[in-house]
Design a protein around this motif. Structure first.
Motif, PDB file in Angstrom:
ATOM      1  N   ALA A  33       0.835  -1.205   0.000  1.00 31.80           N
ATOM      2  CA  ALA A  33       0.000   0.000   0.000  1.00 31.80           C
ATOM      3  C   ALA A  33       0.869   1.255   0.000  1.00 31.80           C
ATOM      4  O   ALA A  33       0.572   2.230  -0.693  1.00 31.80           O
ATOM      5  CB  ALA A  33      -0.940  -0.007   1.200  1.00 31.80           C
ATOM      6  N   GLY A  36       2.728   1.482  -3.491  1.00 30.98           N
ATOM      7  CA  GLY A  36       1.831   1.920  -4.553  1.00 30.98           C
ATOM      8  C   GLY A  36       1.695   3.424  -4.642  1.00 30.98           C
ATOM      9  O   GLY A  36       1.488   3.977  -5.731  1.00 30.98           O
ATOM     10  N   ARG A  44       3.659   0.971 -12.358  1.00 27.30           N
ATOM     11  CA  ARG A  44       2.821   0.410 -11.299  1.00 27.30           C
ATOM     12  C   ARG A  44       1.908  -0.682 -11.853  1.00 27.30           C
ATOM     13  O   ARG A  44       1.749  -1.740 -11.253  1.00 27.30           O
ATOM     14  CB  ARG A  44       2.003   1.507 -10.611  1.00 27.30           C
ATOM     15  CG  ARG A  44       1.181   0.961  -9.451  1.00 27.30           C
ATOM     16  CD  ARG A  44       0.614   2.031  -8.571  1.00 27.30           C
ATOM     17  NE  ARG A  44      -0.278   2.913  -9.300  1.00 27.30           N
ATOM     18  CZ  ARG A  44      -0.813   4.002  -8.791  1.00 27.30           C
ATOM     19  NH1 ARG A  44      -0.548   4.351  -7.534  1.00 27.30           N
ATOM     20  NH2 ARG A  44      -1.618   4.753  -9.506  1.00 27.30           N
ATOM     21  N   LEU A  57      -4.278  -5.460  -6.290  1.00 27.58           N
ATOM     22  CA  LEU A  57      -5.306  -4.457  -5.989  1.00 27.58           C
ATOM     23  C   LEU A  57      -4.846  -3.476  -4.928  1.00 27.58           C
ATOM     24  O   LEU A  57      -5.148  -2.279  -5.005  1.00 27.58           O
ATOM     25  CB  LEU A  57      -6.605  -5.145  -5.568  1.00 27.58           C
ATOM     26  CG  LEU A  57      -7.311  -5.920  -6.678  1.00 27.58           C
ATOM     27  CD1 LEU A  57      -8.484  -6.713  -6.114  1.00 27.58           C
ATOM     28  CD2 LEU A  57      -7.752  -4.993  -7.797  1.00 27.58           C
ATOM     29  N   ILE A  58      -4.110  -3.956  -3.954  1.00 30.57           N
ATOM     30  CA  ILE A  58      -3.569  -3.069  -2.908  1.00 30.57           C
ATOM     31  C   ILE A  58      -2.570  -2.099  -3.532  1.00 30.57           C
ATOM     32  O   ILE A  58      -2.591  -0.898  -3.250  1.00 30.57           O
ATOM     33  CB  ILE A  58      -2.918  -3.893  -1.781  1.00 30.57           C
ATOM     34  CG1 ILE A  58      -3.998  -4.654  -1.015  1.00 30.57           C
ATOM     35  CG2 ILE A  58      -2.100  -3.000  -0.847  1.00 30.57           C
ATOM     36  CD1 ILE A  58      -3.465  -5.725  -0.097  1.00 30.57           C
ATOM     37  N   LEU A  60      -2.468  -1.073  -6.587  1.00 25.22           N
ATOM     38  CA  LEU A  60      -3.166  -0.159  -7.491  1.00 25.22           C
ATOM     39  C   LEU A  60      -4.082   0.831  -6.778  1.00 25.22           C
ATOM     40  O   LEU A  60      -4.509   1.821  -7.363  1.00 25.22           O
ATOM     41  CB  LEU A  60      -3.970  -0.960  -8.521  1.00 25.22           C
ATOM     42  CG  LEU A  60      -3.123  -1.771  -9.503  1.00 25.22           C
ATOM     43  CD1 LEU A  60      -4.003  -2.697 -10.323  1.00 25.22           C
ATOM     44  CD2 LEU A  60      -2.287  -0.868 -10.388  1.00 25.22           C
ATOM     45  N   ASN A  61      -4.390   0.576  -5.505  1.00 24.46           N
ATOM     46  CA  ASN A  61      -5.233   1.461  -4.689  1.00 24.46           C
ATOM     47  C   ASN A  61      -4.470   1.810  -3.415  1.00 24.46           C
ATOM     48  O   ASN A  61      -4.846   1.400  -2.326  1.00 24.46           O
ATOM     49  CB  ASN A  61      -6.560   0.769  -4.353  1.00 24.46           C
ATOM     50  CG  ASN A  61      -7.357   0.490  -5.598  1.00 24.46           C
ATOM     51  OD1 ASN A  61      -7.851   1.405  -6.225  1.00 24.46           O
ATOM     52  ND2 ASN A  61      -7.452  -0.771  -5.965  1.00 24.46           N
ATOM     53  N   PRO A  62      -3.390   2.561  -3.559  1.00 22.74           N
ATOM     54  CA  PRO A  62      -2.456   2.765  -2.452  1.00 22.74           C
ATOM     55  C   PRO A  62      -2.946   3.758  -1.399  1.00 22.74           C
ATOM     56  O   PRO A  62      -3.910   4.491  -1.591  1.00 22.74           O
ATOM     57  CB  PRO A  62      -1.220   3.325  -3.161  1.00 22.74           C
ATOM     58  CG  PRO A  62      -1.797   4.094  -4.306  1.00 22.74           C
ATOM     59  CD  PRO A  62      -2.987   3.273  -4.761  1.00 22.74           C
ATOM     60  N   GLN A  64      -2.374   7.221   0.457  1.00 25.10           N
ATOM     61  CA  GLN A  64      -1.975   8.491  -0.155  1.00 25.10           C
ATOM     62  C   GLN A  64      -0.684   9.010   0.471  1.00 25.10           C
ATOM     63  O   GLN A  64      -0.470   8.881   1.665  1.00 25.10           O
ATOM     64  CB  GLN A  64      -3.096   9.519   0.006  1.00 25.10           C
ATOM     65  CG  GLN A  64      -4.367   9.128  -0.724  1.00 25.10           C
ATOM     66  CD  GLN A  64      -4.130   8.896  -2.208  1.00 25.10           C
ATOM     67  OE1 GLN A  64      -3.560   9.723  -2.900  1.00 25.10           O
ATOM     68  NE2 GLN A  64      -4.558   7.744  -2.702  1.00 25.10           N
TER      69      GLN A  64
END
Length: 134
Positions: A33, A36, A44, A57-58, A60-62, A64
């Motif tokens: 996370a 990413g 990425r 998925l983790i 790609l949806n890190p 912030q």
């Protein structure tokens, strides 16, 4: 080639010397996370394609991040996200996960990943950049 979840966690477990797959998975989730947030675009996406789906998925949806963290702050951030972790145990977690990621990525993609990260990340991925003695 995409690693299967069991194989990925097996490598992380072995490298991190974890007692359980749950410990390895916790470390992998946090580290990916954070990673990413530091990677963008095709790099990425290509790395995500080589990871098991849940970990892709983790990535790609890190989490912030306002700015790229230097390696030492990346380790401190990892410690902050893992309950009971210290900077020393977080460094171990980061190394176990990122060295497994480096193996999954391969040399060419790793070179591109390291270009997107602040200096010093090569060591976190288990890749020491050796410079000739002067």
């Amino acid at each position: 080639m995409t690693l299967r979840r069991e194989a990925f966690l097996g490598h992380v477990t072995e490298r991190g010397e974890y007692d359980t797959l749950e410990e390895a998975e916790r470390a992998a989730r946090v580290v990916l996370a954070l990673l990413g947030a530091h990677l963008v675009g095709d790099v990425r996406a290509r790395l995500a394609a080589r990871l098991p789906e849940a970990f892709a998925l983790i990535l790609l949806n890190p989490l912030q991040s306002a700015e790229p963290l230097p390696p030492e702050r990346f380790v401190r951030a990892t410690a902050a996200w893992i309950e009971g972790a210290t900077e020393q145990t977080a460094a171990w977690d980061v190394s176990a996960v990122l060295s497994t990621v480096a193996d999954a990525a391969g040399e060419d993609l790793m070179d591109q990943i390291l270009l997107q990260l602040p200096a010093g990340y090569d060591l976190l991925f288990g890749r020491a950049e050796l410079t000739p003695a002067a």
